[in-house]
Design a protein around this motif. Structure first.
Motif, short mmCIF file in Angstrom:
data_model
loop_
_atom_site.label_atom_id
_atom_site.label_comp_id
_atom_site.label_asym_id
_atom_site.label_seq_id
_atom_site.Cartn_x
_atom_site.Cartn_y
_atom_site.Cartn_z
N GLY A 160 0.82 -1.21 0.00
CA GLY A 160 0.00 0.00 0.00
C GLY A 160 0.85 1.25 0.00
O GLY A 160 0.57 2.22 -0.73
N LEU A 161 1.92 1.24 0.78
CA LEU A 161 2.82 2.39 0.82
C LEU A 161 3.46 2.63 -0.55
O LEU A 161 3.49 3.76 -1.04
N LEU A 162 3.91 1.56 -1.19
CA LEU A 162 4.49 1.69 -2.53
C LEU A 162 3.46 2.20 -3.54
O LEU A 162 3.78 3.04 -4.39
N PHE A 163 2.23 1.72 -3.42
CA PHE A 163 1.15 2.18 -4.30
C PHE A 163 0.95 3.68 -4.16
O PHE A 163 0.91 4.42 -5.15
N PHE A 164 0.83 4.16 -2.93
CA PHE A 164 0.55 5.58 -2.71
C PHE A 164 1.76 6.47 -3.03
O PHE A 164 1.58 7.59 -3.51
#
Length: 148
Positions: free
Chosen positions: A67-71
Motif C-alpha cells: 500500500g505504501l508503494l502504491f501511494f
C-alpha cells in the motif's frame, strides 16, 4: 503559459499523500507489532486481528508495504508536471495503478469479511482512498481537456 490543471489533479495528489501517511503508519505498526492502532481489539472491528492475520502479507511482503508503494507511486504520478505533459504515459500509468489498487482492495475486503471475520478501520481508510482515487482518475480521463 501553463495549462490549467483543474481541481481533480490536486485532489488526486492530496489523497495520494494522505494515503502515504496512513500506509506508512500501517507499515510502522506491522514491523513494530505495535498496539497503537487506535482501533478496538474486540468484535468485528479489530485492527490487530486483521494486521496480524495471514492475509496481512502477500508472497512474504506485508500488504502495508504494498500500500505504501502504491501511494508513493500515485503521489509521483500526480505531480503537476505529469498532469501537464503531452505524453500519454503518466495518464496510462495512473489508470493502471488505480485499477490494480481497486482489484487489490476488493481482495483485501473479501479477506476481512469472509476469512478474517474482522475489519480494520485504518485499512478501511486506505481502501476508501483507493476507491476515491480510482473514481477521480477515471473521471479526469473522461473529461475533455481544460483550455487555457
Amino acid at each position: 503559459m501553463r495549462k490549467p490543471l483543474g481541481v481533480i489533479p490536486w485532489l488526486v495528489l492530496t489523497l495520494s499523500v494522505l494515503g502515504v501517511v496512513v500506509s506508512a503508519y500501517l507499515t510502522y505498526e506491522h514491523f513494530t507489532a505495535g498496539t497503537t492502532l487506535a482501533c478496538p481489539e474486540t468484535g468485528v472491528v479489530n485492527c490487530m486481528k486483521v494486521t496480524s492475520s495471514k492475509y496481512s502479507e502477500l508472497l512474504g511482503i506485508p500488504v502495508a508495504v504494498l500500500g505504501l508503494l502504491f501511494f508513493v507511486g500515485m503521489t509521483a504520478l500526480s505531480l503537476p508536471a505529469l498532469w501537464r505533459t503531452p505524453s500519454p504515459w503518466p495518464s496510462r500509468l495512473r489508470l493502471a495503478g488505480v485499477v490494480t489498487g481497486v482489484v487489490f482492495v476488493l481482495y483485501l475486503v473479501w479477506a476481512e469479511l469472509f476469512r478474517i471475520n474482522a475489519i480494520c478501520l485504518w485499512c478501511t481508510v486506505v481502501h476508501g482512498l483507493t476507491l476515491v482515487l480510482f473514481a477521480l482518475v477515471v473521471i479526469r480521463i473522461a473529461l475533455p481537456p481544460l483550455e487555457d
